[in-house]
Design an enzyme around this catalytic site. Sequence first.
Site, PDB file in Angstrom:
ATOM      1  N   GLY A   2     -28.177  15.813 -11.410  1.00 15.18           N
ATOM      2  CA  GLY A   2     -28.049  16.765 -12.501  1.00 15.18           C
ATOM      3  C   GLY A   2     -29.321  17.589 -12.569  1.00 15.18           C
ATOM      4  N   GLY A  42     -28.762   8.302 -11.037  1.00 15.70           N
ATOM      5  CA  GLY A  42     -27.348   8.107 -11.341  1.00 15.70           C
ATOM      6  C   GLY A  42     -26.494   8.478 -10.138  1.00 15.70           C
ATOM      7  N   GLN A  60       0.808  -1.235   0.000  1.00 14.83           N
ATOM      8  CA  GLN A  60       0.000   0.000   0.000  1.00 14.83           C
ATOM      9  C   GLN A  60       0.837   1.281   0.000  1.00 14.83           C
ATOM     10  OE1 GLN A  60      -3.062  -2.414   2.666  1.00 14.83           O
ATOM     11  NE2 GLN A  60      -3.559  -0.253   2.704  1.00 14.83           N
ATOM     12  N   ASN A  68     -35.317   8.466 -13.218  1.00 16.02           N
ATOM     13  CA  ASN A  68     -35.695   8.654 -14.627  1.00 16.02           C
ATOM     14  C   ASN A  68     -34.886   7.711 -15.512  1.00 16.02           C
ATOM     15  OD1 ASN A  68     -33.203   9.889 -14.577  1.00 16.02           O
ATOM     16  ND2 ASN A  68     -34.027  11.959 -14.554  1.00 16.02           N
ATOM     17  N   ARG A 104     -42.958  35.177  -9.532  1.00 18.11           N
ATOM     18  CA  ARG A 104     -42.260  33.967  -9.993  1.00 18.11           C
ATOM     19  C   ARG A 104     -42.330  32.877  -8.937  1.00 18.11           C
ATOM     20  NH1 ARG A 104     -36.843  36.370 -13.044  1.00 18.11           N
ATOM     21  NH2 ARG A 104     -37.993  37.290 -14.763  1.00 18.11           N
ATOM     22  N   GLU A 151     -27.443  14.903 -18.922  1.00 19.04           N
ATOM     23  CA  GLU A 151     -26.497  14.608 -20.009  1.00 19.04           C
ATOM     24  C   GLU A 151     -27.242  13.994 -21.197  1.00 19.04           C
ATOM     25  OE1 GLU A 151     -23.701  15.810 -19.587  1.00 19.04           O
ATOM     26  OE2 GLU A 151     -23.305  15.850 -17.438  1.00 19.04           O
ATOM     27  N   GLY A 204     -19.421  20.246  -8.425  1.00 16.03           N
ATOM     28  CA  GLY A 204     -20.386  19.406  -9.159  1.00 16.03           C
ATOM     29  C   GLY A 204     -20.208  17.941  -8.795  1.00 16.03           C
ATOM     30  N   ARG A 260     -32.001  36.703  -9.657  1.00 16.42           N
ATOM     31  CA  ARG A 260     -30.538  36.777  -9.673  1.00 16.42           C
ATOM     32  C   ARG A 260     -29.994  37.423 -10.943  1.00 16.42           C
ATOM     33  NH1 ARG A 260     -27.986  32.844  -6.314  1.00 16.42           N
ATOM     34  NH2 ARG A 260     -29.553  32.168  -4.853  1.00 16.42           N
TER      35      ARG A 260
HETATM   36  C1  LIG Z   1     -18.634  12.304 -10.160  1.00 17.62           C
HETATM   37  C2  LIG Z   1     -19.258  12.926 -11.369  1.00 17.62           C
HETATM   38  N1  LIG Z   1     -19.362  12.198 -12.506  1.00 17.62           N
HETATM   39  C3  LIG Z   1     -19.965  12.733 -13.589  1.00 17.62           C
HETATM   40  C4  LIG Z   1     -20.448  14.016 -13.560  1.00 17.62           C
HETATM   41  C5  LIG Z   1     -21.124  14.617 -14.813  1.00 17.62           C
HETATM   42  N2  LIG Z   1     -22.573  14.702 -14.596  1.00 17.62           N
HETATM   43  C6  LIG Z   1     -23.148  15.863 -14.199  1.00 17.62           C
HETATM   44  S1  LIG Z   1     -24.783  15.762 -14.040  1.00 17.62           S
HETATM   45  C7  LIG Z   1     -24.792  14.154 -14.514  1.00 17.62           C
HETATM   46  C8  LIG Z   1     -26.076  13.368 -14.587  1.00 17.62           C
HETATM   47  C9  LIG Z   1     -26.695  13.103 -13.247  1.00 17.62           C
HETATM   48  O1  LIG Z   1     -27.701  12.124 -13.382  1.00 17.62           O
HETATM   49  P1  LIG Z   1     -28.709  11.842 -12.203  1.00 17.62           P
HETATM   50  O2  LIG Z   1     -28.035  11.845 -10.899  1.00 17.62           O
HETATM   51  O3  LIG Z   1     -29.476  10.603 -12.522  1.00 17.62           O
HETATM   52  O4  LIG Z   1     -29.658  13.106 -12.223  1.00 17.62           O
HETATM   53  P2  LIG Z   1     -30.670  13.587 -13.385  1.00 17.62           P
HETATM   54  O5  LIG Z   1     -29.904  14.501 -14.288  1.00 17.62           O
HETATM   55  O6  LIG Z   1     -31.108  12.346 -14.117  1.00 17.62           O
HETATM   56  O7  LIG Z   1     -31.760  14.261 -12.679  1.00 17.62           O
HETATM   57  C10 LIG Z   1     -23.495  13.708 -14.790  1.00 17.62           C
HETATM   58  C11 LIG Z   1     -23.135  12.326 -15.192  1.00 17.62           C
HETATM   59  C12 LIG Z   1     -20.260  14.757 -12.365  1.00 17.62           C
HETATM   60  N3  LIG Z   1     -20.653  16.028 -12.239  1.00 17.62           N
HETATM   61  N4  LIG Z   1     -19.697  14.175 -11.278  1.00 17.62           N
END
Ligand SMILES: Cc1ncc(C[n+]2csc(CCOP(=O)(O)OP(=O)(O)O)c2C)c(N)n1
Length: 573
Positions: free
Chosen positions: A389, A439, A111, A465, A346, A471, A411, A255
């Site tokens: 996302g 995701g 390690q 979803n 809004r 993306e 992010g 904003r």
């Molecule tokens: C660790 C990491 N990997 C990839 C990304 C690129 N990325 C930004 S938003 C996104 C999609 C997120 O998908 P999900 O969590 O299912 O949310 P949704 O957009 O479907 O609501 C990705 C892959 C990131 N920001 N961070």
Amino acid sequence: MEDVAHFIARFLKEQGVDRVFSLCGGHILPIWDPLHRLGIRIIDVRDERAAVHMAHAHRELTGRLGVALVTAGPGMTNAVTGIANAHVSRAPVLVISGVPPRPQENMGALQAIPQAEMIRPVTRYARTIRKAEHVLRELDEAVACAEGHCGEPGPAFIDFPTDLLREEMPGAFIDPSRFRAREPVRVTPTPESIRAAVDILRRAKRPLVISGRGARGAEEGLLKILDGLGCIYMDTAESRGLVPEDHPAYMPAMRGRAMQEADAVLTVGRTLDFQLGYGSRAVFPNARFVRIGLAAGELRGNRRADVELCGSAPEILETLASMLAGETPVTDRLWVDEMRSVDRERRRGLLRKLGESPPGKDGAMHPYRLLGHVRDALQEDAIVVADGGDFLSFARVALSAGAYLDCGAFGCLGVGVPFGIASALAFPERQVAVLSGDGSFGFNAIELDTCRRHRARVVFIVANNAGWNIERNDQKQAYGGRIVGTELEGCDYAMLARSLGVHGERIERPGDLPDALKRALDQAPALLDVIVTRDAQSPDAVAGLPGIPDRQALSTWDEREKKAQGVSPAIEY
Ligand SMILES: Cc1ncc(C[n+]2csc(CCOP(=O)(O)OP(=O)(O)O)c2C)c(N)n1
């Protein structure tokens, strides 16, 4: 006589650390036992990345030092994402690790990897300690660097060879002053610069105040300034909750316009990063700037201010407020009132969307309907964590919470589950809701096991979803509709939760949500796997964030920036 490991544990205890987030390994096990003996709780996780995220959330919510303990080699490399995220968020986190014993140094030991060298660019401190006499001094410095005394706060990384941990600590090396807590830093700027700032603010017709991480603890002064000037206020996720949502200055839906139209901007402990258009004149075309901060990035990064007030926000805001108290502000009331009425309209529109947004073409529920029910189910002091996302973007606008954490400027997908667990462990009596895209949920889904073992009462809400939707939608729009590698069909997250001993339900109809949410809150930890449509366009998607424009984060700002710089899209590069 006690060994070095004991004194590391004792140092943490004296700093008020009551928990350490960790995953075991022979290189660090000598520290576990003294931690346990001194009554410091070990939150044992399933991946070191989660340990650092938890330490980060613990710090953010409690104000106490967050500590993660990770083993040598892969333990440390797994922790890198968490450390990098704390670095971008400027969160004080102490990460402790082990390295192979000194007699095996540079021999190809188990390690072995140059840990401190690897992690240095994303830490405030990164050192390997090789002598017992240095241990307390270095720990003390590591914590001071993490806390950002007069510098930028952020993660500190310290590691120790395992044989050193087992070595006895000679009494001569124990300096009790190293255990002493530090006073918070108080720095005041010069009277001339304060007067110059007052001069800008008292002449401002369209003043805008923006707060960030460095404004924490400065609520009182901040409110006095907002009330005194009768201005507009923008928080950022870094300082959400400092100013109550019903405050007249608070206009989250305005904003863009406020940035465009303000003639004076006061930033408090905030860097001008992509979320603020880098402070560019294309985004803030009309404003003079006053910046308050202790760290260079808050004071000078990206845009020099007309007045830079180097010092601690609470003191400076109090001083500014008392000096402005003698003045009659010339704020353009009509502008502020009009902005407020548009903001309120809004916000009412948003509430309607939460109650009425129709399903998508696929027949599945709109994410706003889900968030509307979550909003109704949560108490005022609930802690909300958002990850994803599109879904993060929807959640950020739909949910109001004094305590709110999300992926931040890094992010960093995957923070949701560990942030939620640390939140619930810090505040067992409060509701904790994690709103996650499907995701994003996957990254740290196994930590549901940690959640159950440690009885953290979190409700995980997965907006399913079946895709990395923000993306996927970008592919649809920008790449001729070709979808490749952005779909995640066939996952049953409720079943996954149940397999780990966590209550799990799948929900497909909005009408089933109120009862399901009630059951989940009662039985927490619990997970609701909620099927939502892929057809909904989130605010971030509409703003062009996923397309990664060249010069600014959002497409409208990018266009303005290009125009200001005289760049024609045709001849660029
Ligand atoms: C660790 C990491 N990997 C990839 C990304 C690129 N990325 C930004 S938003 C996104 C999609 C997120 O998908 P999900 O969590 O299912 O949310 P949704 O957009 O479907 O609501 C990705 C892959 C990131 N920001 N961070």
